[in-house]
Enzyme design. Structure first.
Site, mmCIF file in Angstrom:
data_model
loop_
_atom_site.group_PDB
_atom_site.id
_atom_site.type_symbol
_atom_site.label_atom_id
_atom_site.label_comp_id
_atom_site.label_asym_id
_atom_site.label_seq_id
_atom_site.Cartn_x
_atom_site.Cartn_y
_atom_site.Cartn_z
ATOM 1 N N ASP A 61 0.864 -1.164 0.000
ATOM 2 C CA ASP A 61 0.000 0.000 0.000
ATOM 3 C C ASP A 61 0.916 1.235 0.000
ATOM 4 O O ASP A 61 2.034 1.171 0.495
ATOM 5 C CB ASP A 61 -0.877 -0.045 1.256
ATOM 6 C CG ASP A 61 -1.613 1.256 1.464
ATOM 7 O OD1 ASP A 61 -2.313 1.691 0.529
ATOM 8 O OD2 ASP A 61 -1.475 1.844 2.556
ATOM 9 N N ASP B 228 0.022 5.095 0.716
ATOM 10 C CA ASP B 228 -0.127 6.103 1.772
ATOM 11 C C ASP B 228 -0.284 5.447 3.145
ATOM 12 O O ASP B 228 -1.157 4.612 3.351
ATOM 13 C CB ASP B 228 -1.342 6.988 1.481
ATOM 14 C CG ASP B 228 -1.225 7.691 0.124
ATOM 15 O OD1 ASP B 228 -0.087 7.954 -0.315
ATOM 16 O OD2 ASP B 228 -2.268 7.955 -0.491
#
Ligand code: MG
Ligand code: ZN
Length: 216
Positions: A33, A35
């Site tokens: 992922d 952020d």
């Protein structure tokens, strides 16, 4: 570097049934992922200058590079569907990400982004897609295009939706306590539809777990 554009999503099914056969054996990957996991969670990143790597992220990616494990970013960027920034800005942000990592000798094998939202904005970005996490489309597409073995792969993310996407794609999952992770795990863990296989302080700890688990 591969960035998923909205119109590409249509090709997912086609690719999955492609007769194309790779000559090399599929390799394991770690899906990251963006952020809150690889980079600091700062809200919408609508300018490259807002992008900041987490302190130990480059080292984490470098260790995976050295272990021969593919490193693939999978990120929801509904800010595009919402009209907060353009695909060109997203491309510039990802160029900055690649550059910041390269400065520290770390490399990504791919960046896949979902730019859709089911209800916000206008078509073609307003759509119910198969790639917005918790759906697994970004991982499935990367696996086909990059020759990845999902059953030997791991997803690392800071939210329940990341964990669910990993499970749906057939990978293991690690929740990191950076970004939204600490709050999600401390206050929301009972409502996680799928429990992570491991909880790590940050991305480097997650990578330590992945690499440790691969020893015979
Ligand atoms: Mg996140
Ligand atoms: Zn999507």
């Amino acid at each position: 570097m591969i960035a998923l554009r909205s119109q590409d999503a249509k090709f997912l099914e086609k690719l999955a049934y492609s007769p194309y056969t790779r000559k090399v054996a599929p390799r394991p990957a770690v899906f990251l992922d963006r952020d809150g996991t690889l980079t600091e969670e700062v809200g919408y990143v609508n300018h490259p200058k807002r992008l900041r790597l987490q302190p130990r992220s480059a080292e984490a990616v470098r260790r995976l590079n050295n272990a021969g494990i593919a490193v693939v970013v999978v990120t929801n960027q509904a800010g595009i569907a919402r009209g907060y920034f353009s695909e060109d800005v997203l491309a510039a942000v990802h160029a900055a990400l690649v550059s910041q990592l390269k400065d520290e000798g770390a490399y990504l094998d791919g960046i896949y982004a979902c730019t859709h939202h089911p209800t916000a904005g206008e078509p073609p970005y307003r759509m119910v897609c198969d790639c917005r996490k918790p759906r697994p489309g970004l991982l499935l597409r990367a696996a086909v295009e990059l020759g990845l073995d999902l059953s030997r792969s791991t997803l690392v993310g800071d939210r329940a939706s990341d964990v669910v996407a990993g499970r749906a794609a057939g990978t293991r999952s690690v929740l990191v306590l950076t970004g939204y992770g600490l709050g999600e795990w401390e206050y929301q863990r009972d409502s996680f539809p799928v429990k992570p296989d491991h909880v790590a302080e940050d991305l480097l700890d997650a990578v330590d777990w992945v690499l440790g688990g691969q020893r015979p």
